[in-house]
Design a protein around this motif. Structure first.
Motif, PDB file in Angstrom:
ATOM      1  N   THR A 110       0.768  -1.095  -0.018  1.00  0.00           N
ATOM      2  CA  THR A 110      -0.010  -0.104   0.079  1.00  0.00           C
ATOM      3  C   THR A 110       0.867   1.290  -0.072  1.00  0.00           C
ATOM      4  OG1 THR A 110      -1.652  -1.253   1.232  1.00  0.00           O
ATOM      5  CG2 THR A 110      -1.731   1.237   1.365  1.00  0.00           C
ATOM      6  N   SER A 111       1.698   1.195   0.850  1.00  0.00           N
ATOM      7  CA  SER A 111       2.850   2.414   0.751  1.00  0.00           C
ATOM      8  C   SER A 111       3.386   2.839  -0.402  1.00  0.00           C
ATOM      9  CB  SER A 111       3.943   2.333   1.965  1.00  0.00           C
ATOM     10  OG  SER A 111       4.700   1.200   1.611  1.00  0.00           O
ATOM     11  N   LEU A 112       3.652   1.699  -1.292  1.00  0.00           N
ATOM     12  CA  LEU A 112       4.605   1.916  -2.367  1.00  0.00           C
ATOM     13  C   LEU A 112       3.549   2.333  -3.504  1.00  0.00           C
ATOM     14  CD1 LEU A 112       6.918  -1.267  -2.829  1.00  0.00           C
ATOM     15  CD2 LEU A 112       7.355   1.018  -1.873  1.00  0.00           C
ATOM     16  N   LEU A 113       2.342   1.915  -3.556  1.00  0.00           N
ATOM     17  CA  LEU A 113       1.262   2.193  -4.280  1.00  0.00           C
ATOM     18  C   LEU A 113       0.849   3.412  -3.958  1.00  0.00           C
ATOM     19  CD1 LEU A 113      -0.900  -0.888  -4.367  1.00  0.00           C
ATOM     20  CD2 LEU A 113       0.420  -0.049  -6.342  1.00  0.00           C
ATOM     21  N   LEU A 114       0.804   4.095  -2.840  1.00  0.00           N
ATOM     22  CA  LEU A 114       0.551   5.513  -2.618  1.00  0.00           C
ATOM     23  C   LEU A 114       1.676   6.565  -2.980  1.00  0.00           C
ATOM     24  CD1 LEU A 114      -1.169   5.099   0.966  1.00  0.00           C
ATOM     25  CD2 LEU A 114      -2.347   5.524  -1.127  1.00  0.00           C
ATOM     26  N   GLU A 115       2.816   6.036  -2.949  1.00  0.00           N
ATOM     27  CA  GLU A 115       3.939   6.983  -3.239  1.00  0.00           C
ATOM     28  C   GLU A 115       4.007   6.964  -4.685  1.00  0.00           C
ATOM     29  OE1 GLU A 115       7.109   5.149  -1.065  1.00  0.00           O
ATOM     30  OE2 GLU A 115       6.576   5.844   0.827  1.00  0.00           O
ATOM     31  N   SER A 116       3.300   6.163  -5.512  1.00  0.00           N
ATOM     32  CA  SER A 116       3.558   6.194  -6.969  1.00  0.00           C
ATOM     33  C   SER A 116       3.271   7.561  -7.450  1.00  0.00           C
ATOM     34  CB  SER A 116       2.885   4.955  -7.456  1.00  0.00           C
ATOM     35  OG  SER A 116       2.802   5.078  -8.998  1.00  0.00           O
ATOM     36  N   SER A 117       3.834   7.847  -8.770  1.00  0.00           N
ATOM     37  CA  SER A 117       3.299   9.084  -9.562  1.00  0.00           C
ATOM     38  C   SER A 117       2.178   8.682 -10.268  1.00  0.00           C
ATOM     39  CB  SER A 117       4.475   9.558 -10.410  1.00  0.00           C
ATOM     40  OG  SER A 117       4.731   8.336 -11.143  1.00  0.00           O
ATOM     41  N   GLY A 167      -1.794   7.531 -10.854  1.00  0.00           N
ATOM     42  CA  GLY A 167      -3.128   7.722 -10.150  1.00  0.00           C
ATOM     43  C   GLY A 167      -3.647   6.497 -10.153  1.00  0.00           C
ATOM     44  N   GLU A 168      -3.556   5.565 -11.025  1.00  0.00           N
ATOM     45  CA  GLU A 168      -4.114   4.200 -10.645  1.00  0.00           C
ATOM     46  C   GLU A 168      -3.633   3.376  -9.868  1.00  0.00           C
ATOM     47  OE1 GLU A 168      -1.841   3.786 -14.595  1.00  0.00           O
ATOM     48  OE2 GLU A 168      -2.852   5.501 -13.637  1.00  0.00           O
ATOM     49  N   ASP A 169      -2.363   3.719  -9.745  1.00  0.00           N
ATOM     50  CA  ASP A 169      -1.684   3.066  -8.480  1.00  0.00           C
ATOM     51  C   ASP A 169      -2.038   3.632  -7.098  1.00  0.00           C
ATOM     52  OD1 ASP A 169      -0.090   1.338  -9.879  1.00  0.00           O
ATOM     53  OD2 ASP A 169       1.686   2.527  -9.897  1.00  0.00           O
ATOM     54  N   ASN A 170      -2.219   4.969  -7.098  1.00  0.00           N
ATOM     55  CA  ASN A 170      -2.751   5.673  -5.810  1.00  0.00           C
ATOM     56  C   ASN A 170      -4.046   5.076  -5.439  1.00  0.00           C
ATOM     57  OD1 ASN A 170      -1.306   8.864  -6.737  1.00  0.00           O
ATOM     58  ND2 ASN A 170      -0.305   6.989  -5.875  1.00  0.00           N
ATOM     59  N   ASP A 171      -4.960   5.034  -6.355  1.00  0.00           N
ATOM     60  CA  ASP A 171      -6.417   4.379  -6.213  1.00  0.00           C
ATOM     61  C   ASP A 171      -6.188   3.155  -5.639  1.00  0.00           C
ATOM     62  OD1 ASP A 171      -7.241   6.931  -7.088  1.00  0.00           O
ATOM     63  OD2 ASP A 171      -7.749   6.035  -9.119  1.00  0.00           O
ATOM     64  N   GLU A 172      -5.510   2.271  -6.231  1.00  0.00           N
ATOM     65  CA  GLU A 172      -5.435   0.958  -5.762  1.00  0.00           C
ATOM     66  C   GLU A 172      -4.835   0.866  -4.109  1.00  0.00           C
ATOM     67  OE1 GLU A 172      -2.955  -3.469  -6.537  1.00  0.00           O
ATOM     68  OE2 GLU A 172      -2.578  -1.499  -8.151  1.00  0.00           O
ATOM     69  N   GLY A 173      -3.807   1.927  -4.094  1.00  0.00           N
ATOM     70  CA  GLY A 173      -3.262   1.786  -2.541  1.00  0.00           C
ATOM     71  C   GLY A 173      -4.282   2.243  -1.702  1.00  0.00           C
ATOM     72  N   ARG A 174      -5.189   3.285  -1.775  1.00  0.00           N
ATOM     73  CA  ARG A 174      -6.181   3.655  -1.046  1.00  0.00           C
ATOM     74  C   ARG A 174      -7.428   2.700  -0.582  1.00  0.00           C
ATOM     75  NH1 ARG A 174      -4.930   9.030  -3.621  1.00  0.00           N
ATOM     76  NH2 ARG A 174      -3.187   9.833  -2.411  1.00  0.00           N
ATOM     77  N   ASP A 222      -0.586   9.250   4.533  1.00  0.00           N
ATOM     78  CA  ASP A 222      -1.364   9.550   3.305  1.00  0.00           C
ATOM     79  C   ASP A 222      -1.943  10.838   3.047  1.00  0.00           C
ATOM     80  OD1 ASP A 222      -2.025   8.846   0.514  1.00  0.00           O
ATOM     81  OD2 ASP A 222      -4.036   8.261   1.360  1.00  0.00           O
ATOM     82  N   SER A 223      -2.799  10.952   4.370  1.00  0.00           N
ATOM     83  CA  SER A 223      -3.582  12.216   4.503  1.00  0.00           C
ATOM     84  C   SER A 223      -2.574  13.556   4.454  1.00  0.00           C
ATOM     85  CB  SER A 223      -4.417  12.058   6.099  1.00  0.00           C
ATOM     86  OG  SER A 223      -5.064  10.978   5.824  1.00  0.00           O
ATOM     87  N   ILE A 224      -1.586  13.142   5.153  1.00  0.00           N
ATOM     88  CA  ILE A 224      -0.394  14.385   5.125  1.00  0.00           C
ATOM     89  C   ILE A 224      -0.225  14.753   3.775  1.00  0.00           C
ATOM     90  CG2 ILE A 224       1.926  15.220   5.720  1.00  0.00           C
ATOM     91  CD1 ILE A 224       1.426  13.691   8.472  1.00  0.00           C
ATOM     92  N   ARG A 225       0.200  13.544   2.876  1.00  0.00           N
ATOM     93  CA  ARG A 225       0.635  13.705   1.498  1.00  0.00           C
ATOM     94  C   ARG A 225      -0.507  14.491   0.715  1.00  0.00           C
ATOM     95  NH1 ARG A 225       1.261   8.562   0.508  1.00  0.00           N
ATOM     96  NH2 ARG A 225       3.460   8.780   1.063  1.00  0.00           N
ATOM     97  N   ARG A 226      -1.729  14.142   0.930  1.00  0.00           N
ATOM     98  CA  ARG A 226      -2.975  14.959   0.473  1.00  0.00           C
ATOM     99  C   ARG A 226      -3.063  16.317   0.900  1.00  0.00           C
ATOM    100  NH1 ARG A 226      -7.496  11.958   0.922  1.00  0.00           N
ATOM    101  NH2 ARG A 226      -6.339  10.500   2.280  1.00  0.00           N
ATOM    102  N   GLU A 227      -2.525  16.432   2.082  1.00  0.00           N
ATOM    103  CA  GLU A 227      -2.838  17.847   2.906  1.00  0.00           C
ATOM    104  C   GLU A 227      -4.425  17.866   3.303  1.00  0.00           C
ATOM    105  OE1 GLU A 227      -1.869  21.357   0.699  1.00  0.00           O
ATOM    106  OE2 GLU A 227       0.125  20.858   0.433  1.00  0.00           O
ATOM    107  N   ASN A 228      -4.571  16.237   3.656  1.00  0.00           N
ATOM    108  CA  ASN A 228      -6.079  16.385   4.394  1.00  0.00           C
ATOM    109  C   ASN A 228      -5.660  16.493   5.888  1.00  0.00           C
ATOM    110  OD1 ASN A 228      -8.623  15.427   5.468  1.00  0.00           O
ATOM    111  ND2 ASN A 228      -9.059  14.340   3.765  1.00  0.00           N
TER     112      ASN A 228
END
Length: 528
Positions: free
Chosen positions: A315-322, A324-331, A353-359
């Motif tokens: 999940t962490s690697l998918l969320l760090e990917s550039s 968008g489909e990887d990010n969706d899979e990670g979330r 992940d919330s910090i990365r998205r500034e949520n």
């Protein structure tokens, strides 16, 4: 659990390293003379490599004639040796009589089923043998509980307590209880139980491995390394010791050194879950090859979907990917693990992940759940980022001071502390630390960081920009300096220079929410 507490209250070493193994420690002296069959049962129940070795010698004696009971005990000894000490003790391939309770238990062990013992039983092995179904050591990988539910482990505790009451000289109940406590997050009690197992059987090396794993969790590298070094000195192909060695090195960032134990383990078993997980970490962290790591982790996760370690790292690697489909899979994966019963690791990842998205509100909620459980440096740093972003400068300063007081040589902690001092108007103290560190900082990223921090203390824009240019000279990828330069030219409406710095920042962090907003504003000038 009162019985275990009573049995464990003897002196416990404060800091145990690896215990040199006595190749043939003497058997405990019985209170009366035992028959050969009773001696065999005693040695099998003790369950250590030495006692199982003595059991082999007993089986070779002429005064122990073959019987259904001796066959059943031999089969039980082979099950213990094969699961706990593979390759260490050679026992004859004997099956228990089909109608014996041990035969049924061993069949269940081989199928991974835990057989609940009868409450009327007074047979020690009927209480301990079933636990081998929960103890995956068939390939020399050690106590690998991935896929074993906490409830399944906990259901064994009363049976292990009963086993200790039946035979207080055996290490097995304490070894197995320590395993349960380790895997259910009760590290201090697990350590005590592993220590007790070693007091009863100094050659019970799975207890040493358990202590090593606990020290790895606590990031106590010297103790963990001492245990693993001794075990590998005794057996250079001890599978779990090799994997723990690799994990210790990866956790400390010694990636090239970690390749040696991984390569050695590959000659033992290339399909082991822990090996594949650590190999994926080596690809992601050592080789900076996220795609190769994800390719290893996806099939591993599909085969072990209830394994949180693999799932969360993937999940962490998918969320760090550039992508968008990887990010969706990670979330989507993260949502499975960040609910009301989320582990500390899942909460930390959700906060990141919330910090990365500034949520920031979501990040604070996750951190409020996480910090009462644990306060690793990364957790505190995330709490600092969150409180600062929310404008809670006093709370941010408290977290930054905690980091700085914990380790005043850690660059991230120093940076956080200095920035919070500036945010709260403590310019003099901030400048003192910056000047002290800037003079001693190595060229490149460290010096760049302090030039940027000094720019935050300057009152005139020209002085600010001079420090920012120095920061970028030392490290052209200093994001803070790039964004600040962009913002200065943005305020000045100098669009050509603003775009110059924005474009560089977007190359480094294309998914940064703040930069995305600027990118939308400057889309025509960026040529997008």
């Amino acid at each position: 659990m009162a019985l275990f507490l009573i049995l464990s209250c003897g002196s416990s070493p404060a800091a145990r390293g690896a215990v040199p193994l006595d190749p043939d420690p003497p058997a405990p002296t019985p209170s009366r003379s035992l028959s050969p069959l009773e001696e065999l049962r005693r040695e099998v129940e003790l369950g250590s490599p030495a006692s199982l070795g003595r059991a082999v010698l007993l089986l070779q004696r002429r005064d122990l004639p073959p019987s259904a009971e001796s066959r059943a005990l031999t089969a039980a000894a082979a099950a213990i040796a094969g699961r706990l000490y593979p390759g260490s003790v050679a026992l004859p391939p004997v099956e228990a009589p089909a109608d014996h309770s041990y035969a049924r238990i061993i069949r269940d062990i081989n199928q991974g089923n835990y057989q609940t013992p009868s409450s009327a039983s007074r047979d020690f092995l009927e209480y301990t043998l079933p636990f081998l179904a929960l103890y995956n050591n068939a390939a020399g990988t050690g106590m690998d509980a991935a896929g074993t539910e906490t409830a399944r482990l906990r259901q064994a505790l009363p049976h292990l307590e009963r086993a200790a009451a039946l035979n207080g000289e055996s290490a097995l109940p304490f070894l197995f209880r320590a395993f349960v406590l380790e895997k259910t997050g009760e590290g201090e009690q697990a350590e005590e139980a592993y220590q007790r197992a070693l007091e009863l059987a100094p050659d019970c090396y799975p207890a040493e491995l358990g202590l090593a794993r606990l020290y790895v969790q606590k990031q106590d590298w010297p103790r963990a390394s001492a245990i693993v070094t001794e075990l590998l000195r005794q057996n250079s192909r001890n599978g779990e010791a090799l994997l723990i060695r690799a994990r210790i090195l990866l956790d400390q960032g010694f990636f090239q050194q970690a390749q040696t134990p991984l390569d050695t383990y590959a000659s033992i078993n290339t399909t082991n879950r822990v090996y594949l997980f650590l190999r994926a970490r080596f690809q992601a962290e050592g080789n900076r090859n996220r795609e190769a790591a994800i390719s290893l982790l996806r099939p591993l996760y599909r085969a072990n979907q209830d394994d949180p370690e693999t799932a969360l790292y993937l999940t962490s690697l998918l969320l760090e990917s550039s992508r968008g489909e990887d990010n969706d899979e990670g979330r989507a994966l993260l949502a499975r693990f960040s609910g009301p019963n989320a582990s500390s690791e899942a909460l930390a990842l959700a906060a990141t992940d919330s910090i990365r998205r500034e949520n920031w509100r979501d990040a604070k909620n996750y951190l409020d759940r996480l910090l009462p459980r644990r306060r690793l440096a990364g957790d505190i740093l995330n709490a600092w980022k969150t409180e600062r972003a929310l404008g809670n400068n006093a709370a941010a300063l408290a977290y930054a001071r905690e980091l700085y007081n914990r380790d005043n040589t850690n660059e991230e902690g120093i940076t956080a502390y200095v920035m919070s001092l500036i945010d709260t108007g403590r310019q003099t103290e901030a400048s003192r630390i910056i000047d002290q560190r800037l003079g001693a900082a190595a060229s490149g990223t460290p010096k760049s960081r302090y030039y940027y921090l000094r720019s935050r203390t300057q009152s005139g824009e020209d002085a600010v920009m001079n420090d920012l240019r120095s920061a970028l000279f030392e490290d052209p990828r200093n994001m803070d300096a790039l964004v600040t330069m962009f913002e200065i030219y943005h305020r000045r409406k100098d669009e050509r220079r603003a775009v110059y710095y924005l474009r560089q920042a977007l190359v480094i962090a294309p998914n940064n929410p703040q930069l995305k907003r600027y990118e939308a504003e400057y889309r025509s000038l960026l040529g997008n």
